[in-house]
Design an enzyme around this catalytic site. Structure first.
Site, PDB file in Angstrom:
ATOM      1  N   HIS A  89     -17.494   0.349   3.367  1.00 26.45           N
ATOM      2  CA  HIS A  89     -16.483   0.916   3.753  1.00 26.45           C
ATOM      3  C   HIS A  89     -16.142   1.991   4.310  1.00 26.45           C
ATOM      4  CE1 HIS A  89     -11.793   0.407   5.193  1.00 26.45           C
ATOM      5  NE2 HIS A  89     -11.814   1.879   5.523  1.00 26.45           N
ATOM      6  N   CYS A 119      -7.422   7.257   7.924  1.00 28.37           N
ATOM      7  CA  CYS A 119      -6.034   7.155   6.888  1.00 28.37           C
ATOM      8  C   CYS A 119      -5.684   7.926   7.000  1.00 28.37           C
ATOM      9  CB  CYS A 119      -6.737   6.755   5.444  1.00 28.37           C
ATOM     10  SG  CYS A 119      -5.141   6.272   4.339  1.00 28.37           S
ATOM     11  N   HIS A 161     -16.088   5.345   6.951  1.00 26.30           N
ATOM     12  CA  HIS A 161     -15.671   6.496   8.238  1.00 26.30           C
ATOM     13  C   HIS A 161     -16.401   7.058   7.874  1.00 26.30           C
ATOM     14  CE1 HIS A 161     -11.779   4.950   7.932  1.00 26.30           C
ATOM     15  NE2 HIS A 161     -11.641   4.562   6.650  1.00 26.30           N
TER      16      HIS A 161
HETATM   17  P1  HMG Z   1       7.663   3.562  -1.379  1.00 29.12           P
HETATM   18  O1  HMG Z   1       8.411   4.463  -0.121  1.00 29.12           O
HETATM   19  O2  HMG Z   1       7.147   4.752  -2.641  1.00 29.12           O
HETATM   20  O3  HMG Z   1       8.640   2.596  -2.522  1.00 29.12           O
HETATM   21  O4  HMG Z   1       6.460   2.424  -0.553  1.00 29.12           O
HETATM   22  P2  HMG Z   1       9.435   1.831  -2.735  1.00 29.12           P
HETATM   23  O5  HMG Z   1       8.564   0.790  -2.835  1.00 29.12           O
HETATM   24  O6  HMG Z   1      10.776   2.237  -3.468  1.00 29.12           O
HETATM   25  O7  HMG Z   1       9.707   1.088  -1.503  1.00 29.12           O
HETATM   26  C1  HMG Z   1      10.240   2.517  -0.747  1.00 29.12           C
HETATM   27  C2  HMG Z   1      11.038   1.481   1.315  1.00 29.12           C
HETATM   28  O8  HMG Z   1       9.937   0.342   1.397  1.00 29.12           O
HETATM   29  C3  HMG Z   1      12.002   0.198   0.661  1.00 29.12           C
HETATM   30  O9  HMG Z   1      12.991   0.168   1.864  1.00 29.12           O
HETATM   31  C4  HMG Z   1      11.454  -1.245   0.538  1.00 29.12           C
HETATM   32  O10 HMG Z   1      12.092  -1.982   0.547  1.00 29.12           O
HETATM   33  C5  HMG Z   1      10.342  -0.816   1.970  1.00 29.12           C
HETATM   34  P3  HMG Z   1      14.058   1.060   2.112  1.00 29.12           P
HETATM   35  O11 HMG Z   1      15.037  -0.054   0.827  1.00 29.12           O
HETATM   36  O12 HMG Z   1      13.588   2.542   1.588  1.00 29.12           O
HETATM   37  O13 HMG Z   1      15.113   0.761   3.133  1.00 29.12           O
HETATM   38  N1  HMG Z   1       9.334  -1.163   1.347  1.00 29.12           N
HETATM   39  C6  HMG Z   1       7.972  -2.213   2.130  1.00 29.12           C
HETATM   40  N2  HMG Z   1       8.774  -2.826   3.155  1.00 29.12           N
HETATM   41  C7  HMG Z   1       7.763  -3.165   3.807  1.00 29.12           C
HETATM   42  N3  HMG Z   1       6.634  -3.902   3.307  1.00 29.12           N
HETATM   43  C8  HMG Z   1       6.410  -3.266   1.929  1.00 29.12           C
HETATM   44  C9  HMG Z   1       7.065  -2.977   0.998  1.00 29.12           C
HETATM   45  N4  HMG Z   1       7.699  -2.371   0.049  1.00 29.12           N
HETATM   46  C10 HMG Z   1       8.437  -1.054  -0.094  1.00 29.12           C
HETATM   47  N5  HMG Z   1       5.211  -3.853   1.387  1.00 29.12           N
HETATM   48  C11 HMG Z   1       4.589   1.750  -0.303  1.00 29.12           C
HETATM   49  C12 HMG Z   1       5.863   2.726  -1.420  1.00 29.12           C
HETATM   50  C13 HMG Z   1       3.515   1.009  -0.910  1.00 29.12           C
HETATM   51  C14 HMG Z   1       5.400   0.677  -0.093  1.00 29.12           C
HETATM   52  C15 HMG Z   1       4.216   3.214   0.062  1.00 29.12           C
HETATM   53  O14 HMG Z   1       4.225   4.062   0.383  1.00 29.12           O
HETATM   54  C16 HMG Z   1       3.328   2.666   1.812  1.00 29.12           C
HETATM   55  O15 HMG Z   1       3.940   1.612   2.461  1.00 29.12           O
HETATM   56  N6  HMG Z   1       2.369   3.272   2.064  1.00 29.12           N
HETATM   57  C17 HMG Z   1       1.312   2.973   2.711  1.00 29.12           C
HETATM   58  C18 HMG Z   1       0.455   3.634   3.195  1.00 29.12           C
HETATM   59  C19 HMG Z   1      -0.577   3.097   3.815  1.00 29.12           C
HETATM   60  O16 HMG Z   1      -0.495   2.043   4.608  1.00 29.12           O
HETATM   61  N7  HMG Z   1      -2.143   3.763   3.627  1.00 29.12           N
HETATM   62  C20 HMG Z   1      -2.868   2.831   4.424  1.00 29.12           C
HETATM   63  C21 HMG Z   1      -3.772   2.187   4.221  1.00 29.12           C
HETATM   64  S1  HMG Z   1      -4.469   2.486   3.325  1.00 29.12           S
HETATM   65  C22 HMG Z   1      -6.305   3.170   3.734  1.00 29.12           C
HETATM   66  O17 HMG Z   1      -6.501   3.396   5.523  1.00 29.12           O
HETATM   67  C23 HMG Z   1      -7.992   3.052   3.249  1.00 29.12           C
HETATM   68  C24 HMG Z   1      -9.006   1.805   3.144  1.00 29.12           C
HETATM   69  O18 HMG Z   1      -8.646   2.235   5.142  1.00 29.12           O
HETATM   70  C25 HMG Z   1     -10.567   2.279   2.856  1.00 29.12           C
HETATM   71  C26 HMG Z   1     -10.494   3.464   2.636  1.00 29.12           C
HETATM   72  O19 HMG Z   1     -11.164   3.895   4.023  1.00 29.12           O
HETATM   73  O20 HMG Z   1     -10.858   4.470   1.633  1.00 29.12           O
HETATM   74  C27 HMG Z   1      -8.163   0.422   2.751  1.00 29.12           C
HETATM   75 MG    MG Z   2      -9.767   2.999   5.292  1.00 27.50          MG
END
Ligand code: HMG
Ligand code: MG
Length: 293
Positions: free
Chosen positions: A208, A241, A210
């Site tokens: 993967h 990201c 970038h």
């Molecule tokens: P958090 O804020 O640390 O933790 O999120 P939480 O578990 O206490 O949840 C906070 C709030 O989020 C709560 O809602 C939960 O219900 C909600 P509130 O009570 O405040 O209204 N929540 C969710 N809502 C929807 N879907 C869920 C979910 N989980 C909790 N699944 C969490 C922790 C992991 C959810 C957060 O940090 C997050 O969503 N991070 C995502 C980051 C992300 O998407 N990054 C980009 C993708 S990774 C990437 O791009 C790399 C990749 O391409 C590979 C590469 O390039 O190397 C894959």
């Molecule tokens: Mg990526």
């Protein structure tokens, strides 16, 4: 003379990685149209969206609507990215039978991307495993910052090897190695892949890459020579990201496709439809940036 695999699997990640960092909101209907156009390209796999917190990634807050509205091509696997159990439950609810989980080999990146340590992310994986081992679900696993981290610099090979072992033990059947900030050079990619491929078969891995510094195509070329044949890419080279400063687009799907054509490698992708999908999403992104300027 170098020998290459006869077939390359391209995983189109444009709808998720390509869109997730855009500031301008892409209308849900345009995302659906984009994915439907991608479905006409005969990709073996499309990563449709992610079920993450909408507070963290507002662009993909419409994951459920998009997932339920797209058309499904018979030979394409549709995958959703998920970080935790609520994400897994939402993806299953929306009808997925393939998901991708994500972690990293850098503590600082883990905190920035998912607000937890690497160990905590492993606990989230173990929680999800209790569900996925009981059902017929295909699980792909990303490891981010495999070569370089925007916060911690160069990554030690041993940490990567340990993480791969952990993911295999969890029942993950395809591991996507992420050069999240596009900093790895071909020699570095080769060195790590040689170690990995001395332990496991290439069928377990995807790359993967970038393309921040323009090394991605050369890296893919180098890895093809080692027998790697699965690559993630995004139409038009969109992507990044939001929690990795310096992470720009994925390698463009068009670039991998042309590279494979020039090396006589089959991908199964329909070029004409690929150009149509790339033009559609690029025009949409441009239109939305003008509207929101
Ligand atoms: P958090 O804020 O640390 O933790 O999120 P939480 O578990 O206490 O949840 C906070 C709030 O989020 C709560 O809602 C939960 O219900 C909600 P509130 O009570 O405040 O209204 N929540 C969710 N809502 C929807 N879907 C869920 C979910 N989980 C909790 N699944 C969490 C922790 C992991 C959810 C957060 O940090 C997050 O969503 N991070 C995502 C980051 C992300 O998407 N990054 C980009 C993708 S990774 C990437 O791009 C790399 C990749 O391409 C590979 C590469 O390039 O190397 C894959
Ligand atoms: Mg990526």
């Amino acid at each position: 003379m170098a020998s290459y695999p006869s077939f390359v699997k391209i995983v189109e990640v444009g709808p998720r990685d390509g869109l997730q960092s855009l500031n301008q909101t892409i209308p849900t209907d345009d995302k659906i149209k984009y994915i439907n156009l991608l479905s006409e390209c005969s990709f073996p796999e499309i990563e449709v969206t992610s079920f993450v917190s909408p507070k963290w990634i507002p662009q993909l807050a419409d994951a459920d609507k998009v997932s339920r509205s797209i058309l499904h091509a018979p030979h394409t696997v549709y995958t959703a990215l998920i970080p935790n159990l609520p994400g897994l439950e939402n993806a299953l609810d929306a009808g997925y039978n393939s998901v991708a989980v994500f972690t990293t080999v850098s503590e600082t990146f883990s905190q920035n991307n998912t607000n937890c340590s690497i160990n905590e992310s492993m606990k989230r994986f173990s929680e999800m495993r209790l569900v996925w081992k009981e059902i017929d679900l295909r699980v792909r696993g990303y490891i981010s910052t495999v070569w370089h981290c925007p916060y911690e610099g160069k990554i030690n090979h041993k940490i990567v090897i340990d993480m791969i072992s952990k993911l295999i033990d969890l029942g993950i059947t395809e591991i996507s190695l992420g050069d999240t900030i596009g900093k790895a050079k071909p020699d570095e990619v080769r060195r790590l892949l040689e170690i990995i491929l001395s332990k496991w078969p290439p069928s377990l891995f995807a790359l993967h890459m970038h393309d921040t510094f323009g090394f991605a195509e050369e890296n893919i070329h180098a890895s093809l020579e080692l027998g790697v044949y699965k690559f993630d890419s995004s139409t038009g080279g969109m992507g990044g990201c939001p929690y990795a400063e310096g992470s720009s687009g994925n390698i463009a799907t068009e670039t991998i496709h042309s590279l494979c054509q020039s090396l006589g490698i089959e991908t199964g992708i329909q070029s004409k439809n690929l150009i149509q999908a790339a033009e559609f999403i690029q025009n949409t992104v441009e239109k939305e940036s003008i509207t929101h300027a």
